[in-house]
Write an enzyme that holds these catalytic residues in place. Structure first.
Site, PDB file in Angstrom:
ATOM      1  N   SER A 240       0.830  -1.221   0.000  1.00  0.00           N
ATOM      2  CA  SER A 240       0.000   0.000   0.000  1.00  0.00           C
ATOM      3  C   SER A 240       0.861   1.266   0.000  1.00  0.00           C
ATOM      4  O   SER A 240       0.568   2.229  -0.713  1.00  0.00           O
ATOM      5  CB  SER A 240      -0.969   0.000   1.183  1.00  0.00           C
ATOM      6  OG  SER A 240      -0.293  -0.263   2.389  1.00  0.00           O
ATOM      7  N   HIS A 270      -1.894  -8.906   1.947  1.00  0.00           N
ATOM      8  CA  HIS A 270      -1.586  -7.630   2.629  1.00  0.00           C
ATOM      9  C   HIS A 270      -2.738  -7.339   3.606  1.00  0.00           C
ATOM     10  O   HIS A 270      -3.062  -8.180   4.436  1.00  0.00           O
ATOM     11  CB  HIS A 270      -1.371  -6.566   1.544  1.00  0.00           C
ATOM     12  CG  HIS A 270      -0.809  -5.267   2.015  1.00  0.00           C
ATOM     13  ND1 HIS A 270      -0.184  -5.093   3.214  1.00  0.00           N
ATOM     14  CD2 HIS A 270      -0.767  -4.036   1.418  1.00  0.00           C
ATOM     15  CE1 HIS A 270       0.217  -3.841   3.340  1.00  0.00           C
ATOM     16  NE2 HIS A 270      -0.136  -3.168   2.267  1.00  0.00           N
ATOM     17  N   HIS A 317       5.790 -12.637   7.563  1.00  0.00           N
ATOM     18  CA  HIS A 317       6.036 -11.242   7.154  1.00  0.00           C
ATOM     19  C   HIS A 317       7.250 -11.177   6.236  1.00  0.00           C
ATOM     20  O   HIS A 317       8.190 -11.970   6.387  1.00  0.00           O
ATOM     21  CB  HIS A 317       6.260 -10.336   8.375  1.00  0.00           C
ATOM     22  CG  HIS A 317       6.009  -8.905   8.060  1.00  0.00           C
ATOM     23  ND1 HIS A 317       6.982  -8.088   7.547  1.00  0.00           N
ATOM     24  CD2 HIS A 317       4.876  -8.149   8.147  1.00  0.00           C
ATOM     25  CE1 HIS A 317       6.463  -6.890   7.343  1.00  0.00           C
ATOM     26  NE2 HIS A 317       5.188  -6.892   7.692  1.00  0.00           N
ATOM     27  N   ARG A 326       2.975  -4.651  16.630  1.00  0.00           N
ATOM     28  CA  ARG A 326       1.587  -4.181  16.499  1.00  0.00           C
ATOM     29  C   ARG A 326       0.635  -5.281  16.978  1.00  0.00           C
ATOM     30  O   ARG A 326      -0.439  -5.010  17.508  1.00  0.00           O
ATOM     31  CB  ARG A 326       1.295  -3.806  15.040  1.00  0.00           C
ATOM     32  CG  ARG A 326       2.184  -2.697  14.513  1.00  0.00           C
ATOM     33  CD  ARG A 326       2.029  -2.509  13.015  1.00  0.00           C
ATOM     34  NE  ARG A 326       2.373  -3.725  12.274  1.00  0.00           N
ATOM     35  CZ  ARG A 326       2.199  -3.885  10.957  1.00  0.00           C
ATOM     36  NH1 ARG A 326       1.684  -2.902  10.242  1.00  0.00           N
ATOM     37  NH2 ARG A 326       2.543  -5.010  10.362  1.00  0.00           N
ATOM     38  N   ASP A 372      -2.294  -8.423  11.574  1.00  0.00           N
ATOM     39  CA  ASP A 372      -3.650  -8.830  11.203  1.00  0.00           C
ATOM     40  C   ASP A 372      -4.188 -10.003  12.016  1.00  0.00           C
ATOM     41  O   ASP A 372      -5.390 -10.270  12.000  1.00  0.00           O
ATOM     42  CB  ASP A 372      -3.678  -9.178   9.706  1.00  0.00           C
ATOM     43  CG  ASP A 372      -3.326  -7.970   8.856  1.00  0.00           C
ATOM     44  OD1 ASP A 372      -3.886  -6.901   9.112  1.00  0.00           O
ATOM     45  OD2 ASP A 372      -2.472  -8.095   7.963  1.00  0.00           O
TER      46      ASP A 372
HETATM   47  N1  HAX Z   1       1.286 -19.630   5.747  1.00  0.00           N
HETATM   48  C1  HAX Z   1       1.746 -20.532   4.834  1.00  0.00           C
HETATM   49  N2  HAX Z   1       2.828 -20.311   4.081  1.00  0.00           N
HETATM   50  C2  HAX Z   1       3.503 -19.168   4.288  1.00  0.00           C
HETATM   51  C3  HAX Z   1       3.115 -18.237   5.233  1.00  0.00           C
HETATM   52  C4  HAX Z   1       1.934 -18.470   5.968  1.00  0.00           C
HETATM   53  N3  HAX Z   1       1.450 -17.623   6.840  1.00  0.00           N
HETATM   54  N4  HAX Z   1       3.971 -17.191   5.204  1.00  0.00           N
HETATM   55  C5  HAX Z   1       4.876 -17.494   4.249  1.00  0.00           C
HETATM   56  N5  HAX Z   1       4.590 -18.687   3.697  1.00  0.00           N
HETATM   57  C6  HAX Z   1       5.259 -19.340   2.574  1.00  0.00           C
HETATM   58  C7  HAX Z   1       5.185 -18.424   1.352  1.00  0.00           C
HETATM   59  O1  HAX Z   1       3.921 -18.521   0.713  1.00  0.00           O
HETATM   60  C8  HAX Z   1       6.326 -18.909   0.534  1.00  0.00           C
HETATM   61  O2  HAX Z   1       5.929 -20.093  -0.096  1.00  0.00           O
HETATM   62  P1  HAX Z   1       6.471 -20.471  -1.569  1.00  0.00           P
HETATM   63  O3  HAX Z   1       7.946 -20.669  -1.410  1.00  0.00           O
HETATM   64  O4  HAX Z   1       5.727 -21.694  -1.913  1.00  0.00           O
HETATM   65  O5  HAX Z   1       6.154 -19.305  -2.457  1.00  0.00           O
HETATM   66  C9  HAX Z   1       7.370 -19.281   1.613  1.00  0.00           C
HETATM   67  O6  HAX Z   1       6.626 -19.453   2.829  1.00  0.00           O
HETATM   68  C10 HAX Z   1       8.399 -18.189   1.834  1.00  0.00           C
HETATM   69  O7  HAX Z   1       7.733 -16.976   2.086  1.00  0.00           O
HETATM   70  P2  HAX Z   1       8.388 -15.846   3.005  1.00  0.00           P
HETATM   71  O8  HAX Z   1       9.653 -15.392   2.349  1.00  0.00           O
HETATM   72  O9  HAX Z   1       8.475 -16.289   4.408  1.00  0.00           O
HETATM   73  O10 HAX Z   1       7.278 -14.714   2.966  1.00  0.00           O
HETATM   74  P3  HAX Z   1       7.025 -13.613   1.847  1.00  0.00           P
HETATM   75  O11 HAX Z   1       7.884 -12.455   2.122  1.00  0.00           O
HETATM   76  O12 HAX Z   1       7.097 -14.191   0.478  1.00  0.00           O
HETATM   77  O13 HAX Z   1       5.491 -13.251   2.093  1.00  0.00           O
HETATM   78  C11 HAX Z   1       3.607 -12.751   3.465  1.00  0.00           C
HETATM   79  C12 HAX Z   1       5.107 -12.528   3.242  1.00  0.00           C
HETATM   80  C13 HAX Z   1       3.144 -11.833   4.568  1.00  0.00           C
HETATM   81  C14 HAX Z   1       2.854 -12.403   2.172  1.00  0.00           C
HETATM   82  C15 HAX Z   1       3.388 -14.235   3.858  1.00  0.00           C
HETATM   83  O14 HAX Z   1       4.006 -14.490   5.088  1.00  0.00           O
HETATM   84  C16 HAX Z   1       1.920 -14.615   3.927  1.00  0.00           C
HETATM   85  O15 HAX Z   1       1.340 -14.980   2.891  1.00  0.00           O
HETATM   86  N6  HAX Z   1       1.276 -14.557   5.138  1.00  0.00           N
HETATM   87  C17 HAX Z   1      -0.127 -14.826   5.280  1.00  0.00           C
HETATM   88  C18 HAX Z   1      -0.956 -13.631   4.819  1.00  0.00           C
HETATM   89  C19 HAX Z   1      -0.793 -12.480   5.775  1.00  0.00           C
HETATM   90  O16 HAX Z   1      -0.931 -12.619   6.983  1.00  0.00           O
HETATM   91  N7  HAX Z   1      -0.560 -11.275   5.228  1.00  0.00           N
HETATM   92  C20 HAX Z   1      -0.446 -10.043   6.017  1.00  0.00           C
HETATM   93  C21 HAX Z   1       0.998  -9.608   6.191  1.00  0.00           C
HETATM   94  C22 HAX Z   1       1.126  -8.344   7.002  1.00  0.00           C
HETATM   95  C23 HAX Z   1       0.581  -7.208   6.227  1.00  0.00           C
HETATM   96  O17 HAX Z   1       1.051  -6.795   5.184  1.00  0.00           O
HETATM   97  N8  HAX Z   1      -0.507  -6.714   6.686  1.00  0.00           N
HETATM   98  O18 HAX Z   1      -1.162  -5.841   5.943  1.00  0.00           O
END
Ligand code: HAX
Length: 435
Positions: A240, A270, A317, A326, A372
């Site tokens: 964002s 996000h 994250h 947070r 979240d």
């Molecule tokens: N559940 C399952 N798998 C997860 C995971 C979770 N909560 N978090 C990361 N992973 C997986 C990723 O999908 C990725 O898988 P692939 O190799 O198959 O692509 C692997 O672990 C490595 O990811 P990472 O490097 O640890 O995390 P990223 O930086 O790629 O992504 C995210 C960060 C926040 C998008 C990710 O942790 C996620 O999808 N979390 C769940 C959704 C979520 O809670 N989002 C909110 C984040 C905070 C925010 O921005 N709030 O607005």
């Protein structure tokens, strides 16, 4: 001129030579290198954005203008009789880096009140949308609809010196920010409260008036203040913030830029994760058919989610490598105000189990909860159970940070953003695997 604008002008004039010197004398100094993994992998860790509004350390978490969350809450003047500071005092702080006096904070409260009325045409546009339109879509549309009011566009079309860009941007930001909670409350009551609306109360600050227009009794006003401040900024690389900054870099005004940023916040990886957390938890509770949740069944449900190729919402994250402060701040709020609330107990149980499951799963670099994972419980407790709306709340808070950032972008003359792309074949050449 208001004390906020005067202070901001002074800060901008002090800051400009620092940025100019860095570009002129030290523009070639390297601050990092980019790997193939980073180029394909979402630019993770690539240092190519500058902001002084907040900084995110992977192990410490966020600092707003150099202060941690507890320091920020402690140092800002609290609203009379309340535990949390006004959003307006925080806005002054984000913009200038100075803790405002009670008088300075109050000036912003009064300024925001003058500018918060929602134009009728925005209401007409919201009402014309199909009834199943997601609240985030309505929120973004409402913001975009007001673009016709941009002071920046008017002044730009009249012809304006580049060094003056920040002033009409500031005016747009000050016109837009106070309308966001009013817009949000309108959307909420139109969609979920029989289309019955509550007029704004001229005696109330942003947080107080938001709670009032939502129709939720105190202490929800203080909850709103806490929530908006906590969600305001998380440095510049998140979707964002980055989107808002990117769109503004084309000299698109605050309305275009924020609307775009809100669209990014609406993604489930996000901001929409707060909605996902509640919908996951409620589905899980339903599946128990009235039985008490245990750590074993939670663990099984988490594994089911992972094994079906989905993410556990609220965990992980891109930058953080510990429990999000947070999350901790909201957890402390729950421990103080709703320690025995059944939903909080379930969320706490998930907190106990999920990091171990994610560690065992072995993919996520950060198995700990983010903001979240905890925010929906508080909303639910105070009666806001329509989880589709949760990301709109996030959007109001996030606007504080991103609108501050784009004001400073214009003040410091940051150019249009344009990173360079390469082809896969070029990467194969870099890797030495292409003949
Ligand atoms: N559940 C399952 N798998 C997860 C995971 C979770 N909560 N978090 C990361 N992973 C997986 C990723 O999908 C990725 O898988 P692939 O190799 O198959 O692509 C692997 O672990 C490595 O990811 P990472 O490097 O640890 O995390 P990223 O930086 O790629 O992504 C995210 C960060 C926040 C998008 C990710 O942790 C996620 O999808 N979390 C769940 C959704 C979520 O809670 N989002 C909110 C984040 C905070 C925010 O921005 N709030 O607005």
């Amino acid at each position: 001129m208001s004390s906020l604008k005067e202070t901001l002008r002074k800060k901008i004039e002090e800051h400009r030579p620092r940025t100019a010197r860095l570009i002129k004398e030290f523009g070639d100094v390297k601050i990092g290198e980019v790997t193939i993994g980073q180029a394909i992998g979402g630019a993770r860790g690539v240092k190519c954005l500058v902001t002084d509004v907040s900084y995110l350390d992977p192990y410490e978490g966020i600092r707003f203008r150099g202060r941690t969350i507890p320091e920020t809450f402690a140092d800002l003047p609290a609203v009379k009789g309340q535990a949390y500071p006004s959003v307006e005092s925080f806005f002054y702080y984000l913009m200038t880096g100075d803790i405002p006096t009670a008088k300075q904070a109050n000036e912003v409260v009064e300024e925001f009140k003058k500018r918060r009325a929602l134009p009728q045409y925005v209401i007409d546009i919201l009402r014309a949308a199909p009834t199943d339109t997601h609240p985030m879509t309505l929120f973004s549309q409402g913001i975009l609809a007001m673009q016709r009011e941009s002071v920046f566009v008017k002044r730009y079309n009249e012809g304006m010196n580049k060094f003056d860009y920040w002033e009409p941007m500031y005016e747009d930001v000050l016109n837009l920010m106070p309308k966001l909670p009013v817009l949000a409350a309108y959307i909420y009551r139109m969609k979920y409260k029989a289309d019955i609306h509550i007029p704004s109360d001229p005696d109330l600050d942003l947080g107080g008036n938001f709670a009032h227009q939502m129709g939720i009794a105190p202490p929800y006003d203080d909850v709103a203040r806490m929530y908006f401040i906590l969600h305001s900024d998380h440095e510049s690389g998140n979707v964002s913030a980055h989107t808002t900054h990117l769109v503004a870099s084309a000299l698109s005004d605050a309305y275009y830029s924020l609307s775009a940023g809100i669209n990014g916040l609406a993604g489930p990886l996000h901001g929409l994760a707060n909605q996902e957390v509640l919908s996951w938890t409620m589905k899980f509770m339903d599946s128990l058919g009235g039985q008490e949740p245990t750590e074993e069944v939670i663990s099984k449900a988490l594994w089911d989610t992972l094994n079906s190729g989905q993410v556990i919402p609220g965990y992980g994250h891109a930058v953080l490598r510990k429990t999000d402060p947070r999350y901790e701040s909201q957890r402390e709020f729950c421990l103080k105000n709703l320690p025995d609330y059944p939903l909080f107990k379930v969320i706490s149980m998930i907190y106990k189990v999920a990091p171990g499951v994610l560690q065992e799963h072995g993919k996520a670099k950060n198995p700990w909860p983010n903001v979240d994972a905890q925010s929906g419980v508080i909303q639910w407790y105070y009666g806001l159970t329509e989880w589709d709306f949760y990301t709109v709340l996030f959007g109001i808070g996030r606007a504080l940070g991103v609108l501050t950032n784009i004001t400073w972008d214009r003040a410091l003359g940051y150019p249009i953003e344009r990173p360079k792309s390469v082809t896969t074949a070029m990467l194969e050449e870099f890797a030495g695997i292409k003949k």
